[in-house]
Design a protein around this motif. Sequence first.
Motif, mmCIF file in Angstrom:
data_model
loop_
_atom_site.group_PDB
_atom_site.id
_atom_site.type_symbol
_atom_site.label_atom_id
_atom_site.label_comp_id
_atom_site.label_asym_id
_atom_site.label_seq_id
_atom_site.Cartn_x
_atom_site.Cartn_y
_atom_site.Cartn_z
ATOM 1 N N MET A 144 0.848 -1.178 0.000
ATOM 2 C CA MET A 144 0.000 0.000 0.000
ATOM 3 C C MET A 144 0.890 1.237 0.000
ATOM 4 O O MET A 144 1.840 1.325 0.765
ATOM 5 N N PRO A 145 0.614 2.212 -0.855
ATOM 6 C CA PRO A 145 1.442 3.421 -0.896
ATOM 7 C C PRO A 145 1.293 4.239 0.376
ATOM 8 O O PRO A 145 0.243 4.248 0.999
ATOM 9 N N ARG A 146 2.359 4.881 0.730
ATOM 10 C CA ARG A 146 2.362 5.756 1.904
ATOM 11 C C ARG A 146 1.555 7.010 1.577
ATOM 12 O O ARG A 146 1.746 7.632 0.541
ATOM 13 N N ARG A 147 0.654 7.366 2.461
ATOM 14 C CA ARG A 147 -0.168 8.547 2.244
ATOM 15 C C ARG A 147 0.642 9.800 2.520
ATOM 16 O O ARG A 147 1.350 9.887 3.507
ATOM 17 N N GLY A 148 0.516 10.771 1.630
ATOM 18 C CA GLY A 148 1.179 12.048 1.834
ATOM 19 C C GLY A 148 0.424 12.894 2.832
ATOM 20 O O GLY A 148 -0.740 12.652 3.134
ATOM 21 N N SER A 149 1.080 13.915 3.343
ATOM 22 C CA SER A 149 0.431 14.764 4.337
ATOM 23 C C SER A 149 -0.761 15.508 3.746
ATOM 24 O O SER A 149 -1.661 15.909 4.469
ATOM 25 N N PHE A 179 -4.629 14.362 4.303
ATOM 26 C CA PHE A 179 -5.270 14.531 5.597
ATOM 27 C C PHE A 179 -5.916 15.912 5.693
ATOM 28 O O PHE A 179 -5.432 16.871 5.095
ATOM 29 N N SER A 180 -6.968 16.012 6.480
ATOM 30 C CA SER A 180 -7.606 17.314 6.706
ATOM 31 C C SER A 180 -6.628 18.210 7.472
ATOM 32 O O SER A 180 -5.712 17.716 8.139
ATOM 33 N N PRO A 181 -6.823 19.529 7.396
ATOM 34 C CA PRO A 181 -5.939 20.432 8.153
ATOM 35 C C PRO A 181 -5.889 20.112 9.642
ATOM 36 O O PRO A 181 -4.816 20.157 10.245
ATOM 37 N N SER A 182 -7.029 19.775 10.239
ATOM 38 C CA SER A 182 -7.019 19.467 11.672
ATOM 39 C C SER A 182 -6.261 18.167 11.951
ATOM 40 O O SER A 182 -5.545 18.075 12.946
ATOM 41 N N ALA A 183 -6.388 17.183 11.065
ATOM 42 C CA ALA A 183 -5.645 15.928 11.237
ATOM 43 C C ALA A 183 -4.149 16.169 11.053
ATOM 44 O O ALA A 183 -3.337 15.628 11.808
ATOM 45 N N ARG A 184 -3.774 16.981 10.060
ATOM 46 C CA ARG A 184 -2.348 17.302 9.856
ATOM 47 C C ARG A 184 -1.777 17.991 11.085
ATOM 48 O O ARG A 184 -0.661 17.683 11.517
ATOM 49 N N GLU A 202 -2.842 17.724 14.197
ATOM 50 C CA GLU A 202 -2.744 16.733 15.275
ATOM 51 C C GLU A 202 -1.527 15.827 15.065
ATOM 52 O O GLU A 202 -0.797 15.519 16.018
ATOM 53 N N LEU A 203 -1.283 15.399 13.827
ATOM 54 C CA LEU A 203 -0.130 14.543 13.540
ATOM 55 C C LEU A 203 1.180 15.320 13.697
ATOM 56 O O LEU A 203 2.187 14.766 14.153
ATOM 57 N N ARG A 204 1.171 16.609 13.362
ATOM 58 C CA ARG A 204 2.353 17.447 13.594
ATOM 59 C C ARG A 204 2.644 17.530 15.089
ATOM 60 O O ARG A 204 3.784 17.406 15.521
ATOM 61 N N LYS A 205 1.594 17.720 15.881
ATOM 62 C CA LYS A 205 1.741 17.783 17.337
ATOM 63 C C LYS A 205 2.299 16.462 17.867
ATOM 64 O O LYS A 205 3.172 16.455 18.740
ATOM 65 N N ARG A 210 6.918 13.874 8.321
ATOM 66 C CA ARG A 210 6.403 14.581 7.144
ATOM 67 C C ARG A 210 5.387 15.668 7.512
ATOM 68 O O ARG A 210 5.071 16.514 6.681
ATOM 69 N N PHE A 211 4.902 15.661 8.748
ATOM 70 C CA PHE A 211 3.950 16.670 9.189
ATOM 71 C C PHE A 211 4.640 17.879 9.820
ATOM 72 O O PHE A 211 3.979 18.847 10.191
ATOM 73 N N ALA A 212 5.954 17.825 9.943
ATOM 74 C CA ALA A 212 6.739 18.955 10.448
ATOM 75 C C ALA A 212 8.050 19.030 9.652
ATOM 76 O O ALA A 212 9.141 18.936 10.212
ATOM 77 N N PRO A 213 7.940 19.186 8.338
ATOM 78 C CA PRO A 213 9.142 19.118 7.489
ATOM 79 C C PRO A 213 10.195 20.165 7.814
ATOM 80 O O PRO A 213 11.394 19.928 7.605
#
Length: 92
Positions: free
Chosen positions: A1-6, A9-14, A16-19, A43-46
């Motif tokens: 399965m391919p890795r999902r890019g940032s 994801f919705s802005p709120s999910a991005r 949360e994942l950055r946090k 990838r959520f805090a490049p």
Amino acid sequence: MPRRGSCDFSPSAREELRKQFVELRQDTTPLVQFEAWFANLSRFAPELVETEELWSSEFESRLCDSIRERIAGSWHRSYSVLVGAAAHVEAA
């Protein structure tokens, strides 16, 4: 399965994942699992891992104390060498 890019994801999910990335610490997590989480969440805090040196520094700073103290300040600026050194310390 391919890795999902940032962008998948919705802005709120991005956010949360950055946090989660910013707060990520190894603690008692096995190194292999911690390294996978670190790589996936980074990838959520490049801006925190723009260069190999930043990537390595961020990784090293989040290691558990017993590993970080044994490799801190060393010449490990290559991420793969740093992970290898951490794995060696963890196995000892």
